[in-house]
Scaffold this motif. Sequence first.
Motif, PDB file in Angstrom:
ATOM      1  N   ASN A 186     -24.158  67.568 -72.295  1.00 14.72           N
ATOM      2  CA  ASN A 186     -22.968  67.859 -71.489  1.00 14.72           C
ATOM      3  C   ASN A 186     -22.569  66.664 -70.633  1.00 14.72           C
ATOM      4  O   ASN A 186     -21.378  66.394 -70.425  1.00 14.72           O
ATOM      5  N   LEU A 187     -23.562  65.954 -70.095  1.00 12.19           N
ATOM      6  CA  LEU A 187     -23.270  64.793 -69.254  1.00 12.19           C
ATOM      7  C   LEU A 187     -22.678  63.636 -70.062  1.00 12.19           C
ATOM      8  O   LEU A 187     -22.092  62.717 -69.485  1.00 12.19           O
ATOM      9  N   GLN A 188     -22.825  63.695 -71.393  1.00  9.88           N
ATOM     10  CA  GLN A 188     -22.257  62.663 -72.258  1.00  9.88           C
ATOM     11  C   GLN A 188     -21.110  63.212 -73.101  1.00  9.88           C
ATOM     12  O   GLN A 188     -20.654  62.565 -74.059  1.00  9.88           O
ATOM     13  N   HIS A 189     -20.651  64.397 -72.767  1.00  6.84           N
ATOM     14  CA  HIS A 189     -19.596  65.077 -73.531  1.00  6.84           C
ATOM     15  C   HIS A 189     -18.272  64.321 -73.411  1.00  6.84           C
ATOM     16  O   HIS A 189     -17.960  63.769 -72.348  1.00  6.84           O
TER      17      HIS A 189
ATOM     18  N   GLU B  66     -13.998  65.586 -69.983  1.00  5.47           N
ATOM     19  CA  GLU B  66     -14.369  65.330 -68.585  1.00  5.47           C
ATOM     20  C   GLU B  66     -14.636  66.625 -67.818  1.00  5.47           C
ATOM     21  O   GLU B  66     -15.399  66.630 -66.854  1.00  5.47           O
ATOM     22  N   TYR B  67     -14.033  67.744 -68.225  1.00  2.00           N
ATOM     23  CA  TYR B  67     -14.275  69.011 -67.526  1.00  2.00           C
ATOM     24  C   TYR B  67     -15.727  69.439 -67.695  1.00  2.00           C
ATOM     25  O   TYR B  67     -16.386  69.850 -66.727  1.00  2.00           O
ATOM     26  N   ILE B  68     -16.249  69.349 -68.926  1.00  3.31           N
ATOM     27  CA  ILE B  68     -17.638  69.726 -69.190  1.00  3.31           C
ATOM     28  C   ILE B  68     -18.589  68.839 -68.380  1.00  3.31           C
ATOM     29  O   ILE B  68     -19.569  69.305 -67.788  1.00  3.31           O
ATOM     30  N   ARG B  69     -18.276  67.536 -68.346  1.00  2.00           N
ATOM     31  CA  ARG B  69     -19.116  66.632 -67.558  1.00  2.00           C
ATOM     32  C   ARG B  69     -19.091  67.023 -66.074  1.00  2.00           C
ATOM     33  O   ARG B  69     -20.127  67.082 -65.413  1.00  2.00           O
ATOM     34  N   GLY B  70     -17.896  67.287 -65.554  1.00  4.27           N
ATOM     35  CA  GLY B  70     -17.747  67.584 -64.126  1.00  4.27           C
ATOM     36  C   GLY B  70     -18.470  68.839 -63.695  1.00  4.27           C
ATOM     37  O   GLY B  70     -19.190  68.854 -62.682  1.00  4.27           O
ATOM     38  N   VAL B  71     -18.299  69.941 -64.460  1.00  8.68           N
ATOM     39  CA  VAL B  71     -18.944  71.200 -64.054  1.00  8.68           C
ATOM     40  C   VAL B  71     -20.460  71.113 -64.213  1.00  8.68           C
ATOM     41  O   VAL B  71     -21.207  71.747 -63.455  1.00  8.68           O
ATOM     42  N   THR B  72     -20.913  70.306 -65.171  1.00 10.16           N
ATOM     43  CA  THR B  72     -22.363  70.131 -65.327  1.00 10.16           C
ATOM     44  C   THR B  72     -22.931  69.358 -64.131  1.00 10.16           C
ATOM     45  O   THR B  72     -24.002  69.697 -63.604  1.00 10.16           O
ATOM     46  N   LEU B  73     -22.231  68.321 -63.721  1.00  7.25           N
ATOM     47  CA  LEU B  73     -22.674  67.552 -62.552  1.00  7.25           C
ATOM     48  C   LEU B  73     -22.672  68.429 -61.293  1.00  7.25           C
ATOM     49  O   LEU B  73     -23.577  68.339 -60.457  1.00  7.25           O
ATOM     50  N   ARG B  74     -21.668  69.285 -61.181  1.00  5.96           N
ATOM     51  CA  ARG B  74     -21.631  70.197 -60.029  1.00  5.96           C
ATOM     52  C   ARG B  74     -22.795  71.182 -60.088  1.00  5.96           C
ATOM     53  O   ARG B  74     -23.385  71.534 -59.067  1.00  5.96           O
ATOM     54  N   PHE B  75     -23.134  71.617 -61.295  1.00  8.93           N
ATOM     55  CA  PHE B  75     -24.277  72.520 -61.469  1.00  8.93           C
ATOM     56  C   PHE B  75     -25.580  71.845 -61.025  1.00  8.93           C
ATOM     57  O   PHE B  75     -26.430  72.448 -60.374  1.00  8.93           O
ATOM     58  N   LEU B  76     -25.733  70.564 -61.353  1.00  4.35           N
ATOM     59  CA  LEU B  76     -26.954  69.848 -60.997  1.00  4.35           C
ATOM     60  C   LEU B  76     -27.123  69.705 -59.487  1.00  4.35           C
ATOM     61  O   LEU B  76     -28.242  69.517 -59.001  1.00  4.35           O
ATOM     62  N   CYS B  77     -26.032  69.803 -58.731  1.00  3.37           N
ATOM     63  CA  CYS B  77     -26.124  69.739 -57.261  1.00  3.37           C
ATOM     64  C   CYS B  77     -26.940  70.905 -56.706  1.00  3.37           C
ATOM     65  O   CYS B  77     -27.461  70.828 -55.588  1.00  3.37           O
ATOM     66  N   ARG B  78     -27.050  71.979 -57.475  1.00  2.00           N
ATOM     67  CA  ARG B  78     -27.732  73.172 -56.988  1.00  2.00           C
ATOM     68  C   ARG B  78     -29.088  73.397 -57.657  1.00  2.00           C
ATOM     69  O   ARG B  78     -29.650  74.487 -57.585  1.00  2.00           O
ATOM     70  N   ILE B  79     -29.588  72.393 -58.313  1.00  2.00           N
ATOM     71  CA  ILE B  79     -30.907  72.451 -58.942  1.00  2.00           C
ATOM     72  C   ILE B  79     -31.900  71.702 -58.059  1.00  2.00           C
ATOM     73  O   ILE B  79     -31.656  70.551 -57.667  1.00  2.00           O
ATOM     74  N   ASN B  80     -33.025  72.338 -57.748  1.00  2.00           N
ATOM     75  CA  ASN B  80     -34.017  71.738 -56.857  1.00  2.00           C
ATOM     76  C   ASN B  80     -35.291  71.299 -57.575  1.00  2.00           C
ATOM     77  O   ASN B  80     -36.205  70.778 -56.931  1.00  2.00           O
ATOM     78  N   GLU B  81     -35.375  71.526 -58.868  1.00  2.00           N
ATOM     79  CA  GLU B  81     -36.596  71.225 -59.607  1.00  2.00           C
ATOM     80  C   GLU B  81     -36.548  69.786 -60.120  1.00  2.00           C
ATOM     81  O   GLU B  81     -35.719  69.452 -60.994  1.00  2.00           O
TER      82      GLU B  81
END
Length: 939
Positions: free
Chosen positions: A115-118, A121-136
């Motif tokens: 997704n980060l290499q998709h 740009e929408y798929i990349r953006g929402v994936t990056l936003r999702f990673l902001c909420r991952i703590n692992e």
Amino acid sequence: MQFPSSSLSETMEKSCTLLVHFDKGTPALANEIKEALEGNDDMAKIEAMKKAVMLLLNGETLPQLFITMVRYVLPSEDHTVQKLLLLYLEIIEKTDSKGKVLPEMILICQNLRNNLQHPNEYIRGVTLRFLCRINEAEILEPLIPSILTNLEHRHPFVRRNAILSVMAIYKLPQGEHLLVDAPEMIEKVLSTEADQSAKRNAFLMLFTCAQDHAVNYLLTHVDRVSEWGELLQMVVLDLIRKVCRVKRGEKGKYIKIIISLLNVPSAAVVFECASTLVSLSSAPTAIRAAANTYCQLLLTQSDNNVKLIVLDRLDELKSSHREIMVDMIMDILRALSSPNHDIRRKTLDIVLDLITPRNINEVVLTLKKEVVKTQSGELEKDGEYRQMLIQSIHSCAVKFPEVAGTVVHMLMDFLGDSNVASAMDVIVFVREIIETNPKLRVSIVTRLLDTFYQIRAARVCSCALWIISEYCLSLSEVESGIMTIKQSLGDLPFYEAPEEGDNENKSQKVNSITVSSKRPAILADGTYATQSAASETVFAPVNSLQSTLTSGNLRSLLLTGDFFLGAVVACTLTKLVLRLTEVQMLKSEVNRVCTQVLLIVVSMVQLGQSSFLTHPIDSDSYDRIVVCVRLLCNRNEEIKKIWLKSCRESFVQMLVEKQMRETEEIKAKALVSHAQPDDLIDFYHLKSRKGMSQLEIEDEVQDDLKRATGEFIKEGDAANKLNRILQLTGFSDPVYAEAYVTVHHYDIVLDVTVINRTKETLQNLCLELATMGDLKLVERPQNYTLAPQTSKQIKANIKVSSTETGVIFGNLVYETSNVLERNVVVLNDIHIDIMDYISPAVCSDTAYRNMWAEFEWENKVAVNTVIQDEKEFLDHIIKSTNMKCLTPPSALEGYCGFLAANLYAKSVFGEDALVNLSVEKQADEGRPLIDVLKQKGGD
């Protein structure tokens, strides 16, 4: 008390970044969701994904769906499906009971990298936003190269979310090891970035994670700050506030940046600039700039909420920088152009505190123009606004009597106002001005007699009659007063006795409307009184001037059964006759007028005792009228002196006491802000000016002055702090805890000190709190590790939503070296007292009575006490309830065996609390007082 137990945190709700409404009436089945996900229909998948997310958010686990998601949902190219998949991955459990990442989570890492290499740009953006909420860290570490690549993506949506991802990862406990040189990378991005949102995110990352880098960037580009976007400027202001709190000596260079931002087009930035300027500096130039900014916002912003917030800021400036705010008074008055009454009321309150001899004429002229505008009747609440203006003019005239002559005659045109409260304010104003301004007495009396026929309300008539009886002093004035009253009463008798069987026109005799109320009348001391008249009587408008003259306002009001007004008429005529005996040399003329007055008074008694009206005259009014008849028939000199002099002397004494109370309040407020008897004399011209602007020099002078007068050390003394410390555990418990409770408006802050009294290290120590009442915990509890014989400060914030008494309770949970055992120490309850939210307040007698009449509920409490003295009991109640006694001290003087007093307070939520205390001392010595408390409250 100590015993092993499972942690309360295990049963508490887990933190979540997503909130979706869920209708529990028709829950979806896991098998149905699984079937829909395995199909080829994207719309069915979307609905199934939504149901799965909702079930997970409401406590379901659905472990069987994960493999289905990996097999059938991950490959989908539909953007909505991919976004819902990220939401699903966000809320599922990613770790086991020991905190290790589940093995199956590795399956999603490759998908996230794709997704980060998709290409989209929408798929990349929402994936990056999702990673902001991952703590692992185990999930994030393999994705870091792809995240950093997106910092240079062509689309700003991707870049701004990539910066947020970098910030979120860097803020993790192990983030500095995952991204070693993140601040340098982001600073480089910031210098080349063109998109305003991305620049804001980059600067925010530096501000949050590497403050020195942010400060360096700001000072390097200080000349271009005013050209930056609104979002970036807001973060700059946050940075300035944070830096200046730590390094107060460097705030001069930052204040220049704030001043430069005051001219940007964004209203939000300008408002924040003014607020920051006030919080950082007390220099007159800075405060004047902030005040000017607030005044401009007040005029340019159309949102009423914004105007109210700005007025609150101006009110705060008024209390601390009155001299500067005085110059802004006309700018603030322009806010009266708003149709909102809350804005107008707050504007007038601020202006009245800023009046000086220099600006009083301009202010009164503006208020007069506003009063004239209300006569158009275009707006629905013109009467209410007019009442506010009249009260404001009244306050101006009391403070500066010389302006009274310019407004009193204009205001008297409103004595016949259909808004009774407005007319009542006018007549009270006239009553005070005629006493405090002897030069205006003749003109006011003349104008009052001319306009008396226009008065339509009983209360206004009563007050006007009292003024006529007290201030008509010359022969012509006395005769005019008697003639005016006679014309208003009309021809005698007040009714004609109908012949037998002729009752059909009886009801048509009364040309009036009674605006009645079921509530009893409320006297000035707060007690109830039986009054035959309705709470407010207004006679019906007549069709022509001739009918007004033939059936005057007093006659119309009397024919509604208002015999309280009848008693006032009788007293007024009696006083005028008594004064006539002093100014009229012809005894025959005096006797003639006295006979006419006796006829009028007796006719009123006859009307009250007839069956013409629905209810007879009340005994109080009857007794007063009979006293008037006796005095007219037998004019005793001693009683005459009481009637003509003592009443007015009592009124003068009331005005003097009112003035003294106001003066004492002003002096008390003035004393609060001074810690020392002498002000600091600072020769700032002798200060070193190297590299300092005029604003910085002024700011240093003001800081010196604050230090000299003790403003920087105005915190509560240590004794008061010690009184507010509560012990939460016993001295024998292995963990000792105590709390310092601070109540500030809508917030309660618990500063809990926890001491490990054992020789073991306590792991996963958690302060778990719960509340009863209208209290709400703001933050989730955190786990701490406490070494042997050490202490830890834990803060807990609690929101308060009402003045109900609340309780805070909870436990201290911790683990020792024995991992199989968790220990719990139960804490003592913390009771939040309602008195912390209530503060004494002041209001006028009229406002108090209006609130007492309006508030629906009333609580009557009989009190048993061993206190023998009435005043001592009153002081005890005032101290216990934290209320203000509105009854003046002169009214409480003397010993008559009875005491009645009004108490008033306001809560921090804007609620009003009213108490009427009635105390009776019994005749027998040693017997307790009979006490009755009547309480009322409202929003």
